[in-house]
Design a protein around this motif. Structure first.
Motif, PDB file in Angstrom:
ATOM      1  N   ILE A  18       0.822  -1.200   0.000  1.00 31.41           N
ATOM      2  CA  ILE A  18       0.000   0.000   0.000  1.00 31.41           C
ATOM      3  C   ILE A  18       0.863   1.260   0.000  1.00 31.41           C
ATOM      4  CG2 ILE A  18      -0.188   0.008   2.508  1.00 31.41           C
ATOM      5  CD1 ILE A  18      -2.887   1.075  -0.060  1.00 31.41           C
ATOM      6  N   TYR A  19       2.021   1.206   0.685  1.00 35.96           N
ATOM      7  CA  TYR A  19       2.870   2.404   0.744  1.00 35.96           C
ATOM      8  C   TYR A  19       3.394   2.757  -0.646  1.00 35.96           C
ATOM      9  CZ  TYR A  19       7.558   0.439   0.052  1.00 35.96           C
ATOM     10  OH  TYR A  19       8.677  -0.121  -0.497  1.00 35.96           O
ATOM     11  N   SER A  75       3.395   6.156  -5.498  1.00 38.24           N
ATOM     12  CA  SER A  75       3.230   6.284  -6.952  1.00 38.24           C
ATOM     13  C   SER A  75       2.168   7.326  -7.300  1.00 38.24           C
ATOM     14  CB  SER A  75       2.871   4.927  -7.565  1.00 38.24           C
ATOM     15  OG  SER A  75       1.635   4.456  -7.082  1.00 38.24           O
ATOM     16  N   ILE A  76       1.094   7.389  -6.511  1.00 41.51           N
ATOM     17  CA  ILE A  76       0.045   8.395  -6.745  1.00 41.51           C
ATOM     18  C   ILE A  76       0.579   9.794  -6.448  1.00 41.51           C
ATOM     19  CG2 ILE A  76      -2.201   9.247  -5.971  1.00 41.51           C
ATOM     20  CD1 ILE A  76      -2.981   6.297  -5.460  1.00 41.51           C
ATOM     21  N   VAL A  77       1.304   9.933  -5.324  1.00 42.08           N
ATOM     22  CA  VAL A  77       1.859  11.236  -4.943  1.00 42.08           C
ATOM     23  C   VAL A  77       2.847  11.722  -6.001  1.00 42.08           C
ATOM     24  CG1 VAL A  77       3.327  12.434  -3.262  1.00 42.08           C
ATOM     25  CG2 VAL A  77       1.495  10.906  -2.471  1.00 42.08           C
ATOM     26  N   VAL A  78       3.717  10.826  -6.456  1.00 42.74           N
ATOM     27  CA  VAL A  78       4.700  11.194  -7.485  1.00 42.74           C
ATOM     28  C   VAL A  78       3.995  11.607  -8.773  1.00 42.74           C
ATOM     29  CG1 VAL A  78       6.493  10.271  -9.019  1.00 42.74           C
ATOM     30  CG2 VAL A  78       6.615   9.857  -6.557  1.00 42.74           C
ATOM     31  N   LEU A 137       1.044  12.932  -9.092  1.00 39.48           N
ATOM     32  CA  LEU A 137       0.440  14.253  -8.891  1.00 39.48           C
ATOM     33  C   LEU A 137       1.502  15.355  -8.911  1.00 39.48           C
ATOM     34  CD1 LEU A 137      -2.179  13.409  -6.101  1.00 39.48           C
ATOM     35  CD2 LEU A 137      -2.612  13.830  -8.529  1.00 39.48           C
ATOM     36  N   ILE A 138       2.659  15.086  -8.273  1.00 45.62           N
ATOM     37  CA  ILE A 138       3.739  16.075  -8.284  1.00 45.62           C
ATOM     38  C   ILE A 138       4.219  16.319  -9.711  1.00 45.62           C
ATOM     39  CG2 ILE A 138       6.130  16.501  -7.597  1.00 45.62           C
ATOM     40  CD1 ILE A 138       5.522  15.006  -4.993  1.00 45.62           C
ATOM     41  N   CYS A 139       4.380  15.239 -10.468  1.00 43.68           N
ATOM     42  CA  CYS A 139       4.803  15.380 -11.863  1.00 43.68           C
ATOM     43  C   CYS A 139       3.773  16.174 -12.663  1.00 43.68           C
ATOM     44  CB  CYS A 139       5.009  14.001 -12.499  1.00 43.68           C
ATOM     45  SG  CYS A 139       6.442  13.101 -11.862  1.00 43.68           S
ATOM     46  N   GLY A 140       2.492  15.954 -12.372  1.00 38.24           N
ATOM     47  CA  GLY A 140       1.443  16.712 -13.042  1.00 38.24           C
ATOM     48  C   GLY A 140       1.546  18.196 -12.756  1.00 38.24           C
ATOM     49  N   VAL A 141       1.832  18.547 -11.508  1.00 47.42           N
ATOM     50  CA  VAL A 141       1.991  19.964 -11.145  1.00 47.42           C
ATOM     51  C   VAL A 141       3.211  20.553 -11.837  1.00 47.42           C
ATOM     52  CG1 VAL A 141       2.465  21.549  -9.245  1.00 47.42           C
ATOM     53  CG2 VAL A 141       0.808  19.702  -8.931  1.00 47.42           C
ATOM     54  N   GLY A 197       9.349  -1.760  -7.860  1.00 49.24           N
ATOM     55  CA  GLY A 197       8.367  -0.724  -8.128  1.00 49.24           C
ATOM     56  C   GLY A 197       8.844   0.656  -7.731  1.00 49.24           C
ATOM     57  N   LEU A 198       9.599   0.755  -6.626  1.00 47.97           N
ATOM     58  CA  LEU A 198      10.043   2.063  -6.149  1.00 47.97           C
ATOM     59  C   LEU A 198      11.022   2.705  -7.138  1.00 47.97           C
ATOM     60  CD1 LEU A 198       9.862   4.148  -3.921  1.00 47.97           C
ATOM     61  CD2 LEU A 198      11.748   2.990  -2.748  1.00 47.97           C
ATOM     62  N   ILE A 199      11.882   1.899  -7.744  1.00 51.92           N
ATOM     63  CA  ILE A 199      12.795   2.433  -8.756  1.00 51.92           C
ATOM     64  C   ILE A 199      11.998   2.986  -9.931  1.00 51.92           C
ATOM     65  CG2 ILE A 199      14.567   1.810 -10.445  1.00 51.92           C
ATOM     66  CD1 ILE A 199      15.678  -0.169  -8.442  1.00 51.92           C
ATOM     67  N   ALA A 200      10.995   2.235 -10.358  1.00 50.49           N
ATOM     68  CA  ALA A 200      10.158   2.675 -11.484  1.00 50.49           C
ATOM     69  C   ALA A 200       9.440   3.971 -11.169  1.00 50.49           C
ATOM     70  CB  ALA A 200       9.148   1.582 -11.837  1.00 50.49           C
ATOM     71  N   VAL A 201       9.011   4.145  -9.924  1.00 48.39           N
ATOM     72  CA  VAL A 201       8.299   5.361  -9.516  1.00 48.39           C
ATOM     73  C   VAL A 201       9.250   6.554  -9.441  1.00 48.39           C
ATOM     74  CG1 VAL A 201       7.062   6.427  -7.598  1.00 48.39           C
ATOM     75  CG2 VAL A 201       6.463   4.116  -8.325  1.00 48.39           C
ATOM     76  N   MET A 202      10.482   6.299  -9.038  1.00 46.82           N
ATOM     77  CA  MET A 202      11.449   7.383  -8.866  1.00 46.82           C
ATOM     78  C   MET A 202      11.999   7.903 -10.198  1.00 46.82           C
ATOM     79  SD  MET A 202      11.860   8.303  -5.739  1.00 46.82           S
ATOM     80  CE  MET A 202      11.642   7.762  -4.047  1.00 46.82           C
ATOM     81  N   ILE A 203      12.099   7.053 -11.192  1.00 52.08           N
ATOM     82  CA  ILE A 203      12.755   7.443 -12.451  1.00 52.08           C
ATOM     83  C   ILE A 203      12.113   8.681 -13.079  1.00 52.08           C
ATOM     84  CG2 ILE A 203      13.108   6.722 -14.865  1.00 52.08           C
ATOM     85  CD1 ILE A 203      13.842   3.958 -13.769  1.00 52.08           C
ATOM     86  N   PRO A 204      10.780   8.732 -13.280  1.00 45.08           N
ATOM     87  CA  PRO A 204      10.220   9.913 -13.950  1.00 45.08           C
ATOM     88  C   PRO A 204      10.385  11.205 -13.167  1.00 45.08           C
ATOM     89  CG  PRO A 204       8.458   8.497 -13.122  1.00 45.08           C
ATOM     90  CD  PRO A 204       9.734   7.728 -12.986  1.00 45.08           C
TER      91      PRO A 204
END
Length: 655
Positions: A160-161, A166-169, A171-175, A262-269
């Protein structure tokens, strides 16, 4: 007794001599160590100039540390180092971390650039990378080997974390992408794109016959957006921004399947988008915003085409005859290659990369299917060579440029090293990490991990070879290599994660957040170029409005690269519009002759394009004409100066 002794005697032809076998192994080991020594020395000698805070250009200094790097590589490749590597891990990784911190401090001028700090950041980057290489080679062991060349995505996002992150990232990328998206005026080549989209909107595809026809798919997409939401700077950039979000999602999917984390994939963008030059491409009305995610997806599809196992395809529970997933991926690969060729010829770097990748797989796996792929690749390569050199197909023009540059004298564009390396970490530390990461190719990691690392290093290496040494000056820009940046960041994060596992598997993820923090420091330093003022994004709408308000019938206009979205110079000045030639071809004598004939008028140029004007012409304008924008008036990025008979007569009387 004699019988037993006789039975123990073996013929030399039937029994390997243990002394000879040991000697052979020892010879191989020494040969490898000597080879590593030469490679280590060559690594420093060839690449030391790439580094910021680099060693002094003194040849003796470079040769000395090339030898030291070679000796270090030799020692690290021995059994003695391998047997004691556990004792070396902690001090070596600690020193590597100190190098990164010092490089960061030097980058942002937190410490003075004195000899010791420069030595640690510049001179030691490659030697530390060599030590890091052997640590990863000897100590990293991956999770259970994956035989399908990719990891299952469902299991990677069960926590879940990680879903929350991934959702927070996202949204940040969207901003980051959408904030003040329409703030800048149309700048650089956006003018051609928006005019093409308006032309398609008004006249259909027939407009492309006489207008801007490059990457018509992109212009067509923008014209559809204009139909829905109207014409503006914001709506023109909307497709680029949407593809920025698509890039984030593609990174989630592709890199989680590739690296199995998964965390690496989320961090890359988000690490990529913390680079202002990368971020602004998704806020720029050009096809590069489409190219970056589509190139990444294209690499993934070609990779799966080569590595996926044949399986039957079912639709609503029924098997589709004469179809399997391999055929589907082949069809997708063809579509992706055609799309990439249309978007940008530089994306065709994918062709030699996958040819080499297939050759490597054939060498190691030797399956019939891969051999067939290699034969097909050779056949396709021959056809593409004919299309490139025989028919001179535009989308393959890059290979002609490379071939011609190899045979003639050409310049070396070292800026591309910094474009590639200044992502995530500062240049020196990224170079060190990339060297260390190559150790994973020799480590006990899964076949799928090694495959992705091979493709990533091939993409980076061949792109640098083409862009640094072989492409003409027209290719000197970050955007031409931006589609390779995610592969650099992927290696960077994976290497740091694996290094963190050597210290503590429980805290390995924290090493990824360290990279994110460092990336944020870079963004904090440069964000104003994205949201406040970019040197290549002048305030055309303000300056052009002044020109239109002050313009009188009969005024001449001397300008170049006018953004016709805001101002049509021909409609304004008619045949009194002088389109000034670029590349400093406009001489002062010709300029004086033209303004004398015109008697009164305006001179206008983009401040960041000043290199197209001769210095004596600019000096003459500054000394004699009346400023309205630029110079001593403002910093809007566009110079606007006025002259008339009084100014010219006064100048003539003074002379």
């Amino acid at each position: 007794m004699a019988k037993h002794s006789k039975d123990k005697i073996k013929s030399p032809t039937n029994r390997r001599n243990p002394v000879t076998g040991a000697g052979y192994k020892s010879l191989i080991q020494w040969s490898k160590s000597i080879l590593y020594g030469f490679l280590g020395a060559a690594l420093f000698y060839v690449f030391n100039h790439v580094l910021l805070f680099s060693p002094p250009p003194d040849q003796e200094y470079v040769i000395t540390f090339s030898i030291i790097s070679g000796v270090l590589a030799f020692i690290c490749s021995t059994r003695l180092f391998q047997q004691n590597v556990d004792k070396i891990i902690y001090p070596a990784l600690g020193l590597i971390l100190v190098q990164v911190l010092v490089t960061i401090a030097l980058t942002y001028s937190w410490i003075s650039a004195n000899g010791f700090w420069l030595f640690l950041s510049g001179t030691m980057a490659i030697p530390l990378g060599i030590v890091w290489y052997f640590i990863l080679k000897y100590k990293v062991v991956s999770e259970p080997v994956n035989t399908d060349f990719v990891f299952p995505i469902k299991s990677l996002f069960q926590d879940i974390y990680l879903r929350i992150i991934s959702i927070v990232v996202f949204l940040i990328c969207g901003v980051l992408i959408f904030y003040r998206l329409g703030f800048y005026d149309i700048w650089e080549d956006e003018n051609s794109v928006i005019n093409a989209a308006i032309g398609i909107q008004q006249h259909g595809m027939a407009y492309l016959q006489d207008g801007y026809e490059r990457v018509w798919i992109h212009s067509l997409l923008i014209s559809w957006v204009f139909d829905l939401f109207g014409v503006s700077e914001f709506t023109g950039r909307l497709p680029s921004a949407v593809f920025g979000l698509i890039f984030v999602l593609i990174c989630y999917y592709v890199y989680s399947r590739w690296y199995g984390k998964g965390l690496i994939a989320v961090m890359i963008p988000i690490v990529c988008l913390m680079n202002d030059r990368f971020l602004i491409l998704f806020r720029y009305m050009r096809m590069y915003a489409l190219l970056i995610p589509i190139f990444l997806l294209g690499v993934y599809i070609l990779y799966r085409t080569i590595t996926i196992k044949n399986k039957e395809v079912f639709f609503r529970g029924h098997r589709i005859r004469f179809l399997n997933n391999k055929i589907l991926y082949i069809a997708l690969s063809v579509v992706m290659l055609l799309l990439l060729a249309h978007l940008q010829k530089l994306s065709m770097i994918i062709l030699p990369v996958f040819f080499i990748f297939i050759s490597i797989l054939v060498w190691y796996l030797k399956t019939k299917e891969l051999k067939y792929f290699l034969l097909v690749a050779i056949g396709v390569g021959i056809i593409l060579a004919f299309l490139s050199f025989g028919l001179e197909l535009h989308s393959l023009r890059m290979f002609r440029q490379v071939a011609s540059a190899m045979l003639t004298k050409h310049s070396v564009y070292g800026d591309y090293y910094r474009y590639i390396l200044d992502n995530g970490l500062p240049v020196n530390s990224t170079m060190m990490t990339m060297i260390g990461g190559m150790g994973l190719l020799r480590a006990r990691v899964s076949r799928s991990i090694k495959s992705i690392l091979v493709i990533s290093y091939l993409l980076i290496g061949i792109s640098l070879l083409f862009m640094v040494y072989l492409i003409a000056s027209e290719g000197l820009d970050y955007r031409y290599i931006a589609h390779i940046v995610p592969f650099v960041v992927g290696i960077l994060l994976f290497v740091w994660y694996q290094s963190g596992r050597l210290v503590s598997s429980k805290t390995a993820s924290l090493w990824l957040f360290f990279i994110l923090i460092v990336s944020f420091l870079s963004f904090k330093e440069d964000y104003k170029r994205v949201y406040v003022k970019h040197p290549w994004a002048p305030s055309y709408s303000i300056v052009y409005k002044t020109l239109k308000d002050k313009y009188r019938r009969g005024d001449a206009l001397f300008a170049q690269n006018v953004k016709t979205y805001y101002l049509d110079p021909v409609q304004l000045a008619g045949n009194l519009y002088h389109k000034v030639p670029g590349r400093k071809e406009y001489t002062l004598e010709q300029f004086k002759q033209d303004i004398t004939f015109a008697q009164r008028g305006w001179v206008m140029w983009d401040k960041h394009k000043i290199y197209h004007w001769r210095e004596d012409v600019i000096t003459y304008i500054y000394q004699n004409f009346k400023p309205y924008h630029g110079g001593p008036i403002d910093d809007l990025g566009v110079e606007l100066w006025y002259f008339d008979e009084k100014i010219l007569n006064k100048k003539q009387s003074e002379e």
